[in-house]
Design a protein around this motif. Structure first.
Motif, PDB file in Angstrom:
ATOM      1  N   ASP A 168       0.801  -1.217   0.000  1.00  0.00           N
ATOM      2  CA  ASP A 168       0.000   0.000   0.000  1.00  0.00           C
ATOM      3  C   ASP A 168       0.839   1.275   0.000  1.00  0.00           C
ATOM      4  O   ASP A 168       0.455   2.275  -0.612  1.00  0.00           O
ATOM      5  CB  ASP A 168      -0.903   0.054   1.244  1.00  0.00           C
ATOM      6  CG  ASP A 168      -1.949  -1.030   1.239  1.00  0.00           C
ATOM      7  OD1 ASP A 168      -1.962  -1.818   2.200  1.00  0.00           O
ATOM      8  OD2 ASP A 168      -2.733  -1.096   0.284  1.00  0.00           O
ATOM      9  N   VAL A 190       4.006   6.139  -2.937  1.00  0.00           N
ATOM     10  CA  VAL A 190       5.412   6.184  -2.528  1.00  0.00           C
ATOM     11  C   VAL A 190       5.729   7.612  -2.110  1.00  0.00           C
ATOM     12  O   VAL A 190       5.228   8.566  -2.715  1.00  0.00           O
ATOM     13  CB  VAL A 190       6.365   5.715  -3.656  1.00  0.00           C
ATOM     14  CG1 VAL A 190       6.208   6.533  -4.923  1.00  0.00           C
ATOM     15  CG2 VAL A 190       7.826   5.730  -3.186  1.00  0.00           C
ATOM     16  N   GLY A 250      -1.576   2.370  -4.622  1.00  0.00           N
ATOM     17  CA  GLY A 250      -0.566   2.543  -3.587  1.00  0.00           C
ATOM     18  C   GLY A 250       0.261   3.796  -3.833  1.00  0.00           C
ATOM     19  O   GLY A 250       0.319   4.320  -4.946  1.00  0.00           O
ATOM     20  N   ARG A 264       0.651   4.684  -7.721  1.00  0.00           N
ATOM     21  CA  ARG A 264       0.617   3.671  -8.766  1.00  0.00           C
ATOM     22  C   ARG A 264      -0.817   3.508  -9.210  1.00  0.00           C
ATOM     23  O   ARG A 264      -1.716   3.422  -8.443  1.00  0.00           O
ATOM     24  CB  ARG A 264       1.157   2.339  -8.276  1.00  0.00           C
ATOM     25  CG  ARG A 264       1.033   1.300  -9.375  1.00  0.00           C
ATOM     26  CD  ARG A 264       1.722   0.012  -9.081  1.00  0.00           C
ATOM     27  NE  ARG A 264       1.443  -0.848 -10.209  1.00  0.00           N
ATOM     28  CZ  ARG A 264       2.281  -1.711 -10.710  1.00  0.00           C
ATOM     29  NH1 ARG A 264       3.443  -1.855 -10.160  1.00  0.00           N
ATOM     30  NH2 ARG A 264       1.951  -2.444 -11.728  1.00  0.00           N
ATOM     31  N   ALA A 282       9.675   0.663  -5.583  1.00  0.00           N
ATOM     32  CA  ALA A 282       8.307   1.129  -5.359  1.00  0.00           C
ATOM     33  C   ALA A 282       7.423   0.813  -6.560  1.00  0.00           C
ATOM     34  O   ALA A 282       6.287   0.347  -6.390  1.00  0.00           O
ATOM     35  CB  ALA A 282       8.297   2.627  -5.073  1.00  0.00           C
ATOM     36  N   LEU A 301       4.398  -1.626  -5.249  1.00  0.00           N
ATOM     37  CA  LEU A 301       3.095  -1.002  -4.978  1.00  0.00           C
ATOM     38  C   LEU A 301       1.961  -1.679  -5.727  1.00  0.00           C
ATOM     39  O   LEU A 301       2.084  -2.026  -6.899  1.00  0.00           O
ATOM     40  CB  LEU A 301       3.128   0.482  -5.358  1.00  0.00           C
ATOM     41  CG  LEU A 301       3.958   1.374  -4.464  1.00  0.00           C
ATOM     42  CD1 LEU A 301       4.052   2.780  -5.067  1.00  0.00           C
ATOM     43  CD2 LEU A 301       3.391   1.426  -3.053  1.00  0.00           C
TER      44      LEU A 301
END
Length: 153
Positions: free
Chosen positions: A56, A111, A109, A153, A101, A105
């Protein structure tokens, strides 16, 4: 899914993980959601491969100071160089974080990456270079300096 935190491997990883576990345990006792802690080297392209597309949130405070830049004595005297300096442009580890990431992800999600105030354009550019990452933005700290970038994402 449980939030996940992972630390880059260094000599002090075991100490950092013990503090993270302590803090996590205290937060769980206070009623917060439990987290799973993972240790590994973010420059390893197979890091947490079994978790691809399931995470997440990836948050990172990597070594980001460009090599040769003077840092305050409280940093120089107490932080290991490998936790501060990120190569000639300060982006060596950040490049690996962006790659990890993008892979880890799940859709939706996020980052977040802390960076040097000279990297307010370069870190968002790295994030934008990954087709799966959108909503790239750079953010200022309380002093008005560009200090962290985010993407979804």
């Amino acid at each position: 899914a449980d939030p996940v935190l992972f630390a880059q491997r260094c000599r002090r990883t075991s100490v950092a993980l013990s503090w993270a576990r302590r803090n996590s345990d205290l937060r769980v006792e206070a009623g917060d959601t439990p987290i799973r802690l993972h240790s590994g080297d973010v420059t390893n392209p197979k890091l947490l491969a079994d978790m691809d597309c399931t995470v997440d949130l990836v948050l990172c405070n990597p070594p980001y100071v460009p090599s040769g830049v003077a840092v305050p004595p409280e940093v120089l005297d107490h932080d290991p160089a490998m936790a501060v300096f990120g190569g000639p442009d300060g982006l060596a580890v950040i490049r690996s974080v962006v790659a990890a990431a993008a892979r880890l992800l799940k859709p939706g999600g996020y980052v977040g990456i802390e960076h040097d105030d000279t990297q307010g354009e370069s870190v968002p550019t790295l994030l934008s270079g990954r087709r799966v990452l959108t909503d790239v933005a750079d953010h200022k700290d309380l002093a008005g300096r560009p200090r962290f970038a985010t993407a979804r994402r």
